[in-house]
Design a protein around this motif. Structure first.
Motif, PDB file in Angstrom:
ATOM      1  N   MET A 274       2.793   3.333   2.306  1.00 12.56           N
ATOM      2  CA  MET A 274       3.882   2.232   2.185  1.00 12.56           C
ATOM      3  C   MET A 274       5.097   2.622   1.486  1.00 12.56           C
ATOM      4  N   ALA A 275       4.848   3.712   0.580  1.00 12.69           N
ATOM      5  CA  ALA A 275       6.078   4.327  -0.158  1.00 12.69           C
ATOM      6  C   ALA A 275       6.824   4.702   0.706  1.00 12.69           C
TER       7      ALA A 275
ATOM      8  N   THR B 278       3.944  -9.883  13.776  1.00 16.87           N
ATOM      9  CA  THR B 278       3.105 -10.648  12.582  1.00 16.87           C
ATOM     10  C   THR B 278       4.240 -10.246  11.267  1.00 16.87           C
ATOM     11  N   ALA B 279       3.834 -11.404  10.291  1.00 16.55           N
ATOM     12  CA  ALA B 279       4.411 -11.410   8.897  1.00 16.55           C
ATOM     13  C   ALA B 279       3.869 -10.884   7.943  1.00 16.55           C
ATOM     14  N   TYR B 280       2.371 -10.534   8.276  1.00 11.99           N
ATOM     15  CA  TYR B 280       1.379 -10.077   7.166  1.00 11.99           C
ATOM     16  C   TYR B 280       1.669  -8.705   6.621  1.00 11.99           C
ATOM     17  N   LEU B 281       2.442  -8.057   7.106  1.00 17.14           N
ATOM     18  CA  LEU B 281       2.889  -6.726   6.622  1.00 17.14           C
ATOM     19  C   LEU B 281       4.317  -6.853   5.488  1.00 17.14           C
ATOM     20  N   LEU B 282       4.831  -7.864   5.744  1.00 15.43           N
ATOM     21  CA  LEU B 282       5.986  -8.110   4.857  1.00 15.43           C
ATOM     22  C   LEU B 282       5.976  -8.146   3.229  1.00 15.43           C
ATOM     23  N   PRO B 283       6.650  -7.596   2.595  1.00 10.18           N
ATOM     24  CA  PRO B 283       6.508  -7.503   1.216  1.00 10.18           C
ATOM     25  C   PRO B 283       6.134  -8.741   0.586  1.00 10.18           C
ATOM     26  N   GLY B 284       6.857  -9.754   0.722  1.00  9.76           N
ATOM     27  CA  GLY B 284       6.319 -11.030   0.089  1.00  9.76           C
ATOM     28  C   GLY B 284       5.014 -11.547   0.232  1.00  9.76           C
ATOM     29  N   ASN B 285       4.390 -10.933   1.353  1.00  8.70           N
ATOM     30  CA  ASN B 285       2.955 -11.256   1.873  1.00  8.70           C
ATOM     31  C   ASN B 285       1.825 -10.358   1.437  1.00  8.70           C
ATOM     32  N   ILE B 286       2.380  -8.962   1.091  1.00  2.00           N
ATOM     33  CA  ILE B 286       1.422  -8.340   0.653  1.00  2.00           C
ATOM     34  C   ILE B 286       1.691  -7.680  -0.769  1.00  2.00           C
TER      35      ILE B 286
ATOM     36  N   ALA C 237       1.278  -8.699  -3.867  1.00  2.00           N
ATOM     37  CA  ALA C 237       0.030  -8.848  -4.808  1.00  2.00           C
ATOM     38  C   ALA C 237      -1.096  -7.782  -4.350  1.00  2.00           C
ATOM     39  N   LEU C 238      -1.346  -7.628  -3.040  1.00  2.00           N
ATOM     40  CA  LEU C 238      -2.209  -6.753  -2.737  1.00  2.00           C
ATOM     41  C   LEU C 238      -1.899  -5.292  -3.122  1.00  2.00           C
ATOM     42  N   VAL C 239      -0.466  -4.748  -2.798  1.00  2.00           N
ATOM     43  CA  VAL C 239      -0.334  -3.695  -3.281  1.00  2.00           C
ATOM     44  C   VAL C 239      -0.116  -3.414  -4.619  1.00  2.00           C
ATOM     45  N   LEU C 240       0.088  -4.383  -5.406  1.00  2.00           N
ATOM     46  CA  LEU C 240      -0.098  -4.197  -6.967  1.00  2.00           C
ATOM     47  C   LEU C 240      -1.294  -4.040  -7.440  1.00  2.00           C
TER      48      LEU C 240
ATOM     49  N   LEU D 277      -2.556  -0.552  -6.633  1.00  4.87           N
ATOM     50  CA  LEU D 277      -1.688   0.332  -7.670  1.00  4.87           C
ATOM     51  C   LEU D 277      -2.556   0.468  -9.024  1.00  4.87           C
ATOM     52  N   ALA D 278      -3.207  -0.816  -9.317  1.00  2.00           N
ATOM     53  CA  ALA D 278      -4.121  -0.616 -10.241  1.00  2.00           C
ATOM     54  C   ALA D 278      -5.630  -0.379 -10.103  1.00  2.00           C
ATOM     55  N   GLY D 279      -5.813   0.120  -8.756  1.00  5.78           N
ATOM     56  CA  GLY D 279      -7.145   0.742  -8.650  1.00  5.78           C
ATOM     57  C   GLY D 279      -8.013  -0.021  -7.748  1.00  5.78           C
ATOM     58  N   GLU D 280      -7.529  -1.198  -7.417  1.00  4.90           N
ATOM     59  CA  GLU D 280      -8.473  -2.034  -6.342  1.00  4.90           C
ATOM     60  C   GLU D 280      -7.517  -2.122  -4.983  1.00  4.90           C
ATOM     61  N   GLY D 281      -8.149  -1.311  -4.102  1.00  6.50           N
ATOM     62  CA  GLY D 281      -7.391  -1.223  -2.910  1.00  6.50           C
ATOM     63  C   GLY D 281      -8.108  -1.986  -1.740  1.00  6.50           C
ATOM     64  N   THR D 282      -9.273  -2.396  -1.960  1.00 10.21           N
ATOM     65  CA  THR D 282     -10.038  -3.024  -0.802  1.00 10.21           C
ATOM     66  C   THR D 282      -9.343  -4.177  -0.154  1.00 10.21           C
ATOM     67  N   PRO D 283      -8.774  -5.084  -0.939  1.00  8.93           N
ATOM     68  CA  PRO D 283      -8.063  -6.403  -0.215  1.00  8.93           C
ATOM     69  C   PRO D 283      -6.985  -5.939   0.441  1.00  8.93           C
ATOM     70  N   LEU D 284      -6.121  -4.855   0.078  1.00 11.85           N
ATOM     71  CA  LEU D 284      -5.027  -4.621   0.932  1.00 11.85           C
ATOM     72  C   LEU D 284      -5.548  -3.516   2.116  1.00 11.85           C
ATOM     73  N   ALA D 285      -6.529  -2.866   1.928  1.00 10.55           N
ATOM     74  CA  ALA D 285      -7.128  -2.117   3.257  1.00 10.55           C
ATOM     75  C   ALA D 285      -7.793  -3.152   4.266  1.00 10.55           C
ATOM     76  N   ARG D 286      -8.454  -4.157   4.059  1.00  8.35           N
ATOM     77  CA  ARG D 286      -8.736  -5.429   4.805  1.00  8.35           C
ATOM     78  C   ARG D 286      -7.571  -5.749   5.476  1.00  8.35           C
TER      79      ARG D 286
END
Length: 126
Positions: free
Chosen positions: A1-2, A24-32, A34-37, A40-49
């Motif tokens: 994403m970076a 789809t709007a699901y990839l828009l920054p406002g929608n992801i 929290a998942l990206v953050l 970055l803190a080590g919990e990538g499963t929700p973003l991956a899903r």
């Protein structure tokens, strides 16, 4: 994403083009965000899903169109003039999917000794 344009005023056109092309709007920054953050803190499963679900819902024409938008942005920022933007975008989307899959697959815990032994027993008895 970076590798994509930052979700700033300068990147607004990219993100709106991606929204329109992908359907789809699901990839828009406002929608992801929290998942990206969280990732970055080590919990990538929700973003991956979310990523796998979003890309899976795209129709083939939407995927091609989204790949073109992504490829144009990457070609501009990565200075890859020798590759077609559609190819660059499709490779990026595939990499995104594979990375998301790896995150989900790695999240499957093999810390169950009984389950692990059952797996070993099944293979040694075959």
């Amino acid at each position: 994403m970076a590798a994509l344009p930052a979700p700033t005023k300068a990147g607004e056109r990219f993100w709106s083009d991606l929204w329109r092309s992908s359907g789809t709007a699901y990839l828009l920054p406002g929608n992801i965000k929290a998942l990206v953050l969280r990732s970055l803190a080590g919990e990538g499963t929700p973003l991956a899903r979310q990523i796998l679900s979003t890309v899976d819902e795209m129709t083939p024409p939407q995927r091609v169109a989204a790949g073109e938008v992504i490829g144009q942005a990457l070609a501009e920022f990565d200075h890859l003039p020798d590759l077609k933007t559609q190819v660059i975008g499709e490779l990026w989307l595939r990499d995104l999917e594979l990375t998301a899959w790896r995150v989900l697959h790695a999240d499957r815990r093999w810390d169950d000794p009984a389950g692990r032994q059952a797996f070993v027993d099944a293979w040694t008895s075959a």
